[in-house]
Design an enzyme around this catalytic site. Structure first.
Site, PDB file in Angstrom:
ATOM      1  N   CYS A  69      28.472 -19.315  27.911  1.00  0.00           N
ATOM      2  CA  CYS A  69      30.076 -19.683  28.364  1.00  0.00           C
ATOM      3  C   CYS A  69      30.850 -20.521  27.811  1.00  0.00           C
ATOM      4  CB  CYS A  69      30.148 -20.514  30.232  1.00  0.00           C
ATOM      5  SG  CYS A  69      32.143 -20.672  30.423  1.00  0.00           S
ATOM      6  N   CYS A 203      36.202 -16.406  24.880  1.00  0.00           N
ATOM      7  CA  CYS A 203      36.054 -16.013  26.114  1.00  0.00           C
ATOM      8  C   CYS A 203      35.258 -15.421  26.264  1.00  0.00           C
ATOM      9  CB  CYS A 203      37.362 -16.329  26.863  1.00  0.00           C
ATOM     10  SG  CYS A 203      36.980 -16.253  28.492  1.00  0.00           S
TER      11      CYS A 203
HETATM   12  N1  DGL Z   1      33.260 -17.458  31.123  1.00  0.00           N
HETATM   13  C1  DGL Z   1      34.019 -18.570  30.905  1.00  0.00           C
HETATM   14  C2  DGL Z   1      34.384 -18.406  28.874  1.00  0.00           C
HETATM   15  O1  DGL Z   1      33.386 -17.808  28.207  1.00  0.00           O
HETATM   16  C3  DGL Z   1      35.468 -17.874  31.482  1.00  0.00           C
HETATM   17  C4  DGL Z   1      35.381 -17.856  32.653  1.00  0.00           C
HETATM   18  C5  DGL Z   1      36.134 -19.099  33.171  1.00  0.00           C
HETATM   19  O2  DGL Z   1      37.678 -20.139  33.254  1.00  0.00           O
HETATM   20  O3  DGL Z   1      35.208 -19.310  34.137  1.00  0.00           O
HETATM   21  O4  DGL Z   1      35.126 -19.956  28.832  1.00  0.00           O
END
Ligand code: DGL
Length: 281
Positions: A69, A203
């Site tokens: 993430c 993201c």
């Molecule tokens: N998985 C998150 C990222 O890569 C995005 C989702 C979220 O905001 O929780 O930034």
């Protein structure tokens, strides 16, 4: 067993690539649906939730956890590596990694270990565009780490605050395209309409709309595939730290959520069509 963590199902884009690359490794994926999305949350919350989930994965037997993430990596990884892990019961035996380092390595063509400008990168005057959630962009981690290695590179950052949520909620293609078009236009305004050399979709959700970024970015701009560069780097890391593959049972995959597994199933299939069922963490 290797742990992969994300705030929700976005990290499945990374996990999917890792499972394809390491079919005989065991993976446990933990999604923090109780607190998703992380992207617009205060940093202290992101650190606390991420630490809680890493602890959970360690307790389940994962000795290596990848924060799949960008938001958790950008906001929490350094704190966990430098402040929490060395004082925890897992110090010296367990590790936690993130997905920003491999992405910066690919974007700058410079190994992470090199933290000062090197020839020929010091002459590198490329432009790199970074798209991400509010928290990832406000952390400044991408420009900071890119400029350490390539100080003459221009980095433009663009928050796409609603895009991850819209993808997760299966918004219609036209709505997704509007959000991507707004983001790319804003980024191009920052470059004075000069096409960036590379674009980082920073993201985990954004690979699902890579075709829309492709459509709205100039053809000249190369889009980095984050799941691919993360898997490349992870392969290299595991070759050097094979102890994390010890005790594998031949490709077991377990998917866990802090939320309701039934609610997660439909969204997860957007990210990985034939994905296995989630269980309650
Ligand atoms: N998985 C998150 C990222 O890569 C995005 C989702 C979220 O905001 O929780 O930034």
């Amino acid at each position: 067993m290797i742990g992969v963590f994300d705030s929700g199902v976005g990290g499945l884009t990374v996990l999917r690539e890792l499972v394809a690359r390491f079919p005989h490794a065991d993976f446990v994926y933990l999604a923090d649906h109780a607190h998703v999305p992380y992207g617009n949350r205060p940093s202290e919350d992101v650190v606390a939730f991420t630490r809680g989930c890493v602890e959970d994965l360690f307790q389940r037997g994962a000795k290596l956890v990848l924060l799949g993430c960008n938001t958790a990596t950008a906001v929490a990884l350094r704190r966990l590596q430098q402040e929490w892990l060395p004082r925890s019961p897992w110090a010296g035996t367990h590790n936690v990694l993130g997905i920003v380092a491999p992405t910066v390595e690919a974007a700058t063509q410079t190994p992470w270990a090199i933290t000062s400008p090197q020839y020929p990168q010091k002459y590198n005057t490329d432009t790199i565009a970074v798209f991400g959630t509010t928290r990832t962009i406000s952390s400044g981690v991408y420009p900071e780490e890119i400029r350490k290695r390539c100080p003459k590179v221009t980095v433009v950052q663009q928050v796409c605050s609603e895009l991850a949520g819209a993808i997760e909620n299966e918004a219609p293609e036209s709505a997704l395209e509007e959000l991507v078009a707004a983001g790319t236009q804003a980024a191009l305004q920052q470059t004075g309409n000069m096409p960036p050399h590379r674009a980082i979709l920073g993201c985990t959700h954004f690979p699902l709309v890579e075709h829309l970024f492709r459509k709205h970015l100039p053809p000249f701009t190369r889009i980095l595939s984050q799941p691919e560069v993360v898997a490349d780097s992870f392969e290299d890391y595991l070759a050097r730290h094979s102890k994390y593959l010890a005790g594998n049972e031949g490709g077991k995959l377990s998917l866990l959520t802090t939320g309701d597994p039934d609610d997660v199933a439909a969204t997860a299939s957007v990210f990985w069509p034939d994905v296995a069922k989630f269980a309650k963490a």
